[in-house]
Design an enzyme around this catalytic site. Structure first.
Site, PDB file in Angstrom:
ATOM      1  N   GLU A 134      -6.503   4.183  12.547  1.00  0.00           N
ATOM      2  CA  GLU A 134      -7.646   4.260  13.471  1.00  0.00           C
ATOM      3  C   GLU A 134      -7.499   3.211  14.578  1.00  0.00           C
ATOM      4  OE1 GLU A 134     -11.511   4.613  11.605  1.00  0.00           O
ATOM      5  OE2 GLU A 134     -12.498   4.245  13.532  1.00  0.00           O
ATOM      6  N   LYS A 173     -18.697   2.614   5.913  1.00  0.00           N
ATOM      7  CA  LYS A 173     -17.419   3.196   6.371  1.00  0.00           C
ATOM      8  C   LYS A 173     -16.733   2.197   7.303  1.00  0.00           C
ATOM      9  CE  LYS A 173     -14.573   5.656   9.113  1.00  0.00           C
ATOM     10  NZ  LYS A 173     -13.868   5.106  10.295  1.00  0.00           N
ATOM     11  N   ASP A 233      -4.813  -0.230  -4.659  1.00  0.00           N
ATOM     12  CA  ASP A 233      -5.277   1.148  -4.793  1.00  0.00           C
ATOM     13  C   ASP A 233      -6.542   1.340  -3.952  1.00  0.00           C
ATOM     14  OD1 ASP A 233      -6.538   3.488  -5.781  1.00  0.00           O
ATOM     15  OD2 ASP A 233      -5.542   3.283  -7.706  1.00  0.00           O
TER      16      ASP A 233
HETATM   17  P1  NDP Z   1       0.947  -2.375 -13.924  1.00  0.00           P
HETATM   18  O1  NDP Z   1       0.886  -1.298 -14.919  1.00  0.00           O
HETATM   19  O2  NDP Z   1       2.150  -2.465 -13.057  1.00  0.00           O
HETATM   20  O3  NDP Z   1       0.650  -3.741 -14.688  1.00  0.00           O
HETATM   21  C1  NDP Z   1       0.809  -4.978 -14.085  1.00  0.00           C
HETATM   22  C2  NDP Z   1       1.885  -5.692 -14.805  1.00  0.00           C
HETATM   23  O4  NDP Z   1       2.269  -6.860 -14.085  1.00  0.00           O
HETATM   24  C3  NDP Z   1       1.386  -6.226 -16.130  1.00  0.00           C
HETATM   25  O5  NDP Z   1       1.505  -5.259 -17.119  1.00  0.00           O
HETATM   26  C4  NDP Z   1       2.310  -7.400 -16.367  1.00  0.00           C
HETATM   27  O6  NDP Z   1       3.389  -6.982 -17.162  1.00  0.00           O
HETATM   28  C5  NDP Z   1       2.856  -7.749 -14.997  1.00  0.00           C
HETATM   29  N1  NDP Z   1       2.505  -9.126 -14.661  1.00  0.00           N
HETATM   30  C6  NDP Z   1       3.382 -10.080 -14.288  1.00  0.00           C
HETATM   31  N2  NDP Z   1       2.751 -11.224 -14.012  1.00  0.00           N
HETATM   32  C7  NDP Z   1       1.449 -11.027 -14.228  1.00  0.00           C
HETATM   33  C8  NDP Z   1       0.283 -11.849 -14.120  1.00  0.00           C
HETATM   34  N3  NDP Z   1       0.364 -13.122 -13.730  1.00  0.00           N
HETATM   35  N4  NDP Z   1      -0.908 -11.326 -14.409  1.00  0.00           N
HETATM   36  C9  NDP Z   1      -1.013 -10.024 -14.779  1.00  0.00           C
HETATM   37  N5  NDP Z   1       0.044  -9.197 -14.914  1.00  0.00           N
HETATM   38  C10 NDP Z   1       1.269  -9.689 -14.638  1.00  0.00           C
HETATM   39  O7  NDP Z   1      -0.286  -2.312 -12.935  1.00  0.00           O
HETATM   40  P2  NDP Z   1      -1.810  -2.367 -13.256  1.00  0.00           P
HETATM   41  O8  NDP Z   1      -2.071  -2.353 -14.717  1.00  0.00           O
HETATM   42  O9  NDP Z   1      -2.362  -3.473 -12.452  1.00  0.00           O
HETATM   43  O10 NDP Z   1      -2.292  -0.975 -12.684  1.00  0.00           O
HETATM   44  C11 NDP Z   1      -2.372  -0.768 -11.294  1.00  0.00           C
HETATM   45  C12 NDP Z   1      -1.767   0.580 -10.965  1.00  0.00           C
HETATM   46  O11 NDP Z   1      -2.395   1.586 -11.744  1.00  0.00           O
HETATM   47  C13 NDP Z   1      -2.017   0.961  -9.547  1.00  0.00           C
HETATM   48  O12 NDP Z   1      -0.805   1.495  -9.032  1.00  0.00           O
HETATM   49  C14 NDP Z   1      -3.063   2.044  -9.635  1.00  0.00           C
HETATM   50  O13 NDP Z   1      -3.001   2.912  -8.532  1.00  0.00           O
HETATM   51  C15 NDP Z   1      -2.728   2.708 -10.931  1.00  0.00           C
HETATM   52  N6  NDP Z   1      -3.768   3.439 -11.650  1.00  0.00           N
HETATM   53  C16 NDP Z   1      -5.091   3.373 -11.300  1.00  0.00           C
HETATM   54  C17 NDP Z   1      -6.029   4.054 -12.032  1.00  0.00           C
HETATM   55  C18 NDP Z   1      -7.461   3.867 -11.661  1.00  0.00           C
HETATM   56  O14 NDP Z   1      -7.770   3.034 -10.837  1.00  0.00           O
HETATM   57  N7  NDP Z   1      -8.399   4.625 -12.232  1.00  0.00           N
HETATM   58  C19 NDP Z   1      -5.662   4.893 -13.179  1.00  0.00           C
HETATM   59  C20 NDP Z   1      -4.258   4.826 -13.501  1.00  0.00           C
HETATM   60  C21 NDP Z   1      -3.353   4.139 -12.742  1.00  0.00           C
HETATM   61  P3  NDP Z   1       3.693  -7.732 -18.536  1.00  0.00           P
HETATM   62  O15 NDP Z   1       2.350  -8.099 -19.098  1.00  0.00           O
HETATM   63  O16 NDP Z   1       4.423  -6.760 -19.307  1.00  0.00           O
HETATM   64  O17 NDP Z   1       4.452  -8.947 -18.123  1.00  0.00           O
END
Ligand code: NDP
Length: 416
Positions: free
Chosen positions: A77, A257, A273
């Site tokens: 936009e 908006k 997201d």
């Molecule tokens: P991920 O599944 O990628 O999880 C984030 C990962 O980052 C954690 O599992 C962790 O892995 C790693 N990590 C490393 N450092 C850190 C830290 N300091 N703190 C926290 N995590 C850390 O992403 P999200 O769980 O955040 O999910 C977001 C995604 O999900 C977006 O792409 C979204 O679009 C999508 N989504 C959204 C939905 C909704 O909003 N309704 C539904 C389904 C998906 P580890 O713990 O293994 O180290």
């Protein structure tokens, strides 16, 4: 006709060929697809064809929590980034935006139906909360290891025999959708084993346990307009405009908006997201029973005070953040914020956007600024070359009204 069957299993070049054959794409169209191919995109989505670009610009020196941050914004936009910069410039006349987080928890909902004895369920959850939390954390142990993870379980009666068992999770630096879903599904399995009928387990995007509050104070003198309105007059009109949003949901939706113009551009550029943030903000706008503006403005003494509270669940790790090079670049430009700092930047951008829009609306009107930027889009639309855009825009800006026909005529005149 090339066969669409098993499209998702085909290689990228096969998919492009099938599309080109079926839709009779020109060679220029096929080149466009090929030029914007990106191997990362192919890992991100199904049926990948090409990358779709959105312009990205900078919001400079956004004053937030005592710092001035440069903020990448991705939006198509024309007026959004200009307006955000204008709002930030005015906000810098005061101390800038101050933010506060109450807590930062995501909610995983396990929806149970046909619960015969809700008190027995409540008692079971209360007595076994630590066990349920352990099950949740065992499903994703690294989150608890870094000081987060499942923190508490809340039973919420939704209707007769219908209950939400909520797992409250601290997802630290991640937005946490996948983490929370994993934990909620783990607890759901255990509840099923206890004989409960689970309809589904999924996070809630309504982040009522992830509220951020922000405040900005602006000296009214900073709001005076070139057209001769005093800062006090503008400030009072902005406060009145904000009051209108409590009276008219039609006005409030448009105000929000506008706020989301800024918020969504930063959310997108930061690899978060946009839909999740959008859904939460609109729901929160109605949390008092009537949809209202998310930001409220008041004049106190010689200051215009803007305040807002918003549910904002964003992350600096996870999702596409570690994958997409442009997103990594944007985090670098912002100074590698933490999740809370990013939320503060996002809410401050919303305030800047709203301030700029309301100031324009109550003084010159919104179209003056919009149309000046629209002229650039029109110039491109009618086929102006790079060196023709500036002179064409200058001519369009002299015209009382602009549209594509006029832009086309003026371009022909320029070329004669
Ligand atoms: P991920 O599944 O990628 O999880 C984030 C990962 O980052 C954690 O599992 C962790 O892995 C790693 N990590 C490393 N450092 C850190 C830290 N300091 N703190 C926290 N995590 C850390 O992403 P999200 O769980 O955040 O999910 C977001 C995604 O999900 C977006 O792409 C979204 O679009 C999508 N989504 C959204 C939905 C909704 O909003 N309704 C539904 C389904 C998906 P580890 O713990 O293994 O180290």
């Amino acid at each position: 006709m090339a066969n669409w069957q098993q499209f998702y299993k085909r290689s990228w070049s096969e998919r492009v060929n099938i599309l080109a054959a079926n839709q009779k794409l020109t060679s220029a169209e096929q080149n466009l697809i090929k030029e914007n191919y990106n191997h990362i995109g192919e890992q991100q989505v199904e049926n990948y064809i090409t990358n779709f670009g959105v312009p990205m610009g900078l919001l400079l020196k956004l004053p937030v929590n005592g710092q001035e941050v440069n903020v990448p914004m991705a939006t198509e936009e024309p007026s959004v980034i200009a307006a955000a910069n204008n709002g930030a410039r005015i906000m810098r006349q005061g101390v800038g935006v101050q933010t506060e987080f109450s807590q930062h928890l995501m909610r995983g909902q396990i929806l149970l139906v046909n619960v015969q004895d809700i008190s027995a369920l409540s008692e079971y959850v209360q007595k076994n909360e630590q066990l349920l939390l352990k099950w949740a954390n065992d499903a994703h142990p690294s989150m608890a290891a870094r000081g987060g993870g499942a923190q508490s379980i809340l039973v919420e009666i939704l209707a007769e025999k219908t209950v939400a068992v909520n797992v409250m999770v601290d997802t630290k630096e991640a937005m946490g959708a996948n983490t929370v879903n994993t934990m909620a599904e783990a607890v759901a399995d255990k509840l099923r084993q206890q004989g409960y009928q689970v309809l589904m387990a999924i996070l809630s995007n309504y982040g009522t346990e992830s509220l951020i509050t922000a405040k900005v104070a602006i000296p009214t003198a900073a709001l005076a307009t070139k057209q001769g309105l005093s800062g006090t007059e503008v400030a009072q009109k902005i406060a009145l405009a904000s009051h209108m949003e409590t009276l008219s949901p039609h006005r409030a939706v448009t105000a929000n908006k506008g706020i989301l113009n800024g918020i969504e551009a930063v959310v997108l550029a930061s690899g978060n997201d946009t839909r999740a943030v959008n859904a939460a903000l609109h729901a929160y706008a109605a949390h008092n029973g009537q949809y209202q503006g998310l930001v409220s403005w008041q004049v106190i003494d010689d200051e215009l005070i803007g305040t807002t509270t918003m549910p904002l669940s964003v992350g600096v790790v996870g999702g596409s953040i570690g994958i997409v090079p442009a997103v990594k670049l944007n985090h670098h430009i912002m100074g590698q914020p933490t999740a809370k700092e990013l939320a503060s930047i996002i809410v401050a951008t919303g305030l800047a956007q709203n301030l700029s829009a309301l100031r324009a609306l109550v003084s010159t009107g919104i179209q003056a600024g919009h149309m000046a930027l629209q002229a650039k889009s029109l110039a491109v639309q009618v086929g102006a070359h790079a060196d023709e855009i500036a002179p064409l825009v200058a001519k369009l800006n002299e015209a009382p009204k602009i549209n594509a026909t006029l832009a086309s005529e003026l371009l022909q005149q320029l070329r004669q």
